[in-house]
Design a protein around this motif. Structure first.
Motif, PDB file in Angstrom:
ATOM      1  N   SER A 150      10.404 112.935  64.781  1.00 15.32           N
ATOM      2  CA  SER A 150      10.208 113.893  63.690  1.00 15.32           C
ATOM      3  C   SER A 150      11.050 113.503  62.479  1.00 15.32           C
ATOM      4  O   SER A 150      12.064 112.802  62.591  1.00 15.32           O
ATOM      5  CB  SER A 150      10.584 115.305  64.156  1.00 15.32           C
ATOM      6  N   ASP A 154      12.921 115.359  60.721  1.00 17.28           N
ATOM      7  CA  ASP A 154      14.224 116.038  60.699  1.00 17.28           C
ATOM      8  C   ASP A 154      15.048 115.715  61.945  1.00 17.28           C
ATOM      9  O   ASP A 154      15.902 116.495  62.367  1.00 17.28           O
ATOM     10  CB  ASP A 154      14.042 117.541  60.563  1.00 17.28           C
ATOM     11  N   GLN A 207      18.784 115.278  61.160  1.00 13.63           N
ATOM     12  CA  GLN A 207      19.295 116.566  60.697  1.00 13.63           C
ATOM     13  C   GLN A 207      19.521 117.521  61.866  1.00 13.63           C
ATOM     14  O   GLN A 207      20.532 118.225  61.928  1.00 13.63           O
ATOM     15  CB  GLN A 207      18.315 117.185  59.689  1.00 13.63           C
ATOM     16  N   ASN A 208      18.564 117.543  62.791  1.00  9.74           N
ATOM     17  CA  ASN A 208      18.707 118.404  63.975  1.00  9.74           C
ATOM     18  C   ASN A 208      19.918 118.002  64.807  1.00  9.74           C
ATOM     19  O   ASN A 208      20.632 118.847  65.358  1.00  9.74           O
ATOM     20  CB  ASN A 208      17.448 118.341  64.827  1.00  9.74           C
ATOM     21  N   GLU A 223      23.072 119.175  63.170  1.00  6.80           N
ATOM     22  CA  GLU A 223      23.226 120.635  63.254  1.00  6.80           C
ATOM     23  C   GLU A 223      23.330 121.121  64.697  1.00  6.80           C
ATOM     24  O   GLU A 223      23.434 122.323  64.936  1.00  6.80           O
ATOM     25  CB  GLU A 223      22.038 121.312  62.571  1.00  6.80           C
ATOM     26  N   LYS A 273      21.045 120.920  67.021  1.00  3.83           N
ATOM     27  CA  LYS A 273      19.783 121.445  67.533  1.00  3.83           C
ATOM     28  C   LYS A 273      19.083 120.420  68.437  1.00  3.83           C
ATOM     29  O   LYS A 273      19.471 119.259  68.492  1.00  3.83           O
ATOM     30  CB  LYS A 273      18.862 121.818  66.368  1.00  3.83           C
ATOM     31  N   GLN A 274      18.034 120.876  69.134  1.00  2.00           N
ATOM     32  CA  GLN A 274      17.264 120.006  70.003  1.00  2.00           C
ATOM     33  C   GLN A 274      16.473 118.981  69.177  1.00  2.00           C
ATOM     34  O   GLN A 274      15.814 119.341  68.191  1.00  2.00           O
ATOM     35  CB  GLN A 274      16.283 120.828  70.859  1.00  2.00           C
ATOM     36  N   ALA A 275      16.565 117.724  69.535  1.00  5.39           N
ATOM     37  CA  ALA A 275      15.834 116.656  68.849  1.00  5.39           C
ATOM     38  C   ALA A 275      15.116 115.804  69.905  1.00  5.39           C
ATOM     39  O   ALA A 275      15.682 115.512  70.958  1.00  5.39           O
ATOM     40  CB  ALA A 275      16.783 115.792  68.024  1.00  5.39           C
TER      41      ALA A 275
END
Length: 385
Positions: free
Chosen positions: A96, A98, A101-102, A105, A107-109
């Motif tokens: 993806s 992002d 970025q994930n 941060e 977050k799940q990537a």
């Protein structure tokens, strides 16, 4: 009389083009093909690169993950999956926009790798890509733990070091499977036409009756034909070993480096030649039985086909058996003991007890088979068409 008949049958066998082809040329082609196949198989693959398709808009940070892996060549395309399907790349990576970025941060990537697991090159690339991504994952995890003031030893309380019993990297184990397999197949294929022609062929051509009317004993006649089959098998085996030695010495690097017998080189060569002779004699007895039972050359060939197929099964069994796991049964069972013995010899191990068991078991069973063949040959039911 025995010598005269033997020489005549041997001369007639090598006048046959099929025998000459299967005895000399076929082992050369088979051995050459497999030697180069295994050489390529054990090669390190240095300098080879694999195309990994990625989206044209992928960020530089994602590309940086694979910068340290020289085996991966990144190919930008608008449709990575289509690039794999059309053969422009071996593996596609779907990520993806992002992704980084994930990760930053917390977050799940996700990353998806699309490839063909049945393709060796595609599998190699997927493993290489996975290794790079795993290294990046550990780096991200370490940075997060350091940011929280956590000791990195928490996620790695101990390290594992793997060591092989042998310094060999696998070339010798492949060679220990290659040599007896081709030796067994080539001897079986080489003796088949002679065996079929010397008994079933005589019956099919209606010349067996004329031979039996001569003052030569049936036992002498049978023994001369058996010696002819065994001689063809020995010649085939020797040609196979000679071709193998020449090609490994002159045309390979990895297999050549793997072969190192030290001070036992001449002993191992001598034992290998002896094993070849014993195995050829054993196969000659089996081939003789199939020819006596067959009424025609075609029928005898049908009977002998399973014998040649048997050579592949012991190789499958012995491949996953370690050198220190070999025991009495591996050297007492014919054909299987050929693979077991060559596995020891090619690893530089000379165990005279195992050699005696191998040779003894083959000779004992050969004598039993020969006795059965003699009983059959003495009966008109099996020698008359």
């Amino acid at each position: 009389m025995l010598l005269s008949i033997y020489l005549k049958e041997l001369k007639d066998s090598f006048r046959d083009r099929r025998t000459l082809l299967l005895t000399v040329f076929l082992p050369i082609f088979m051995m050459s093909g497999l030697v180069f196949f295994y050489e390529n198989m054990v090669s390190s693959g240095e300098g080879e690169t694999y195309a990994l398709a990625v989206d044209s808009n992928v960020s530089k940070d994602v590309l940086q993950i694979f910068s340290g892996n020289e085996a991966i060549e990144l190919v930008k395309t608008d449709n990575p999956r289509k690039a794999v399907e059309e053969g422009e790349a071996l593996v596609a990576m779907i990520v993806s926009s992002d992704f980084i970025q994930n990760i930053n941060e917390g977050k799940q990537a996700d990353i998806t790798l699309i490839g063909d697991s049945f393709s060796q090159n595609s599998s190699n690339l997927m493993n290489a890509a996975t290794n790079s991504l795993t290294a990046f994952e550990k780096e991200v995890t370490s940075e997060r733990l350091r940011a929280e003031g956590t000791d990195l030893s928490i996620i790695q309380p101990f390290t594992i070091t793997k060591q092989e019993v042998s310094d060999d990297e696998g070339s010798m184990f492949l060679l220990s499977f290659l040599v007896p397999l081709i030796l067994a197949i080539s001897i079986g294929v080489g003796t088949s036409p002679s065996a079929a022609d010397l008994f079933a062929g005589e019956k099919e051509k209606k010349t067996m009756e004329a031979l039996l009317m001569t003052p030569v004993k049936r036992s002498t006649l049978m023994l001369s034909k058996w010696l002819t089959i065994a001689s063809v098998g020995v010649i085939t085996g020797l040609v196979t070993l000679i071709v193998l030695a020449i090609e490994i010495t002159l045309f390979t690097e990895n297999l050549k480096d793997a072969v190192s017998f030290g001070d036992n080189v001449y002993v191992i060569i001598g034992i290998s030649l002896l094993l070849t002779i014993v195995y050829a004699v054993f196969i000659a007895s089996l081939q003789m039985i199939t020819s006596i039972l067959g009424k025609t050359v075609k029928e005898a060939g049908s009977y002998s086909a399973p014998i040649m197929m048997l050579a592949a099964f012991p190789g499958m069994i012995i491949t996953n058996v370690g050198l220190n796991e070999l025991n009495f049964k591996h050297f007492a069972i014919p054909i299987l003991n050929l693979f077991s013995q060559f596995k020891e010899l090619l690893m530089g191990v000379v165990d005279y007890q195992h050699i005696a068991i191998t040779i003894g078991s083959n000779l004992v069973i050969m004598l039993i088979i020969f006795a059965i063949g003699r009983v059959l040959f003495l009966k008109d039911k099996w020698v008359m068409n």
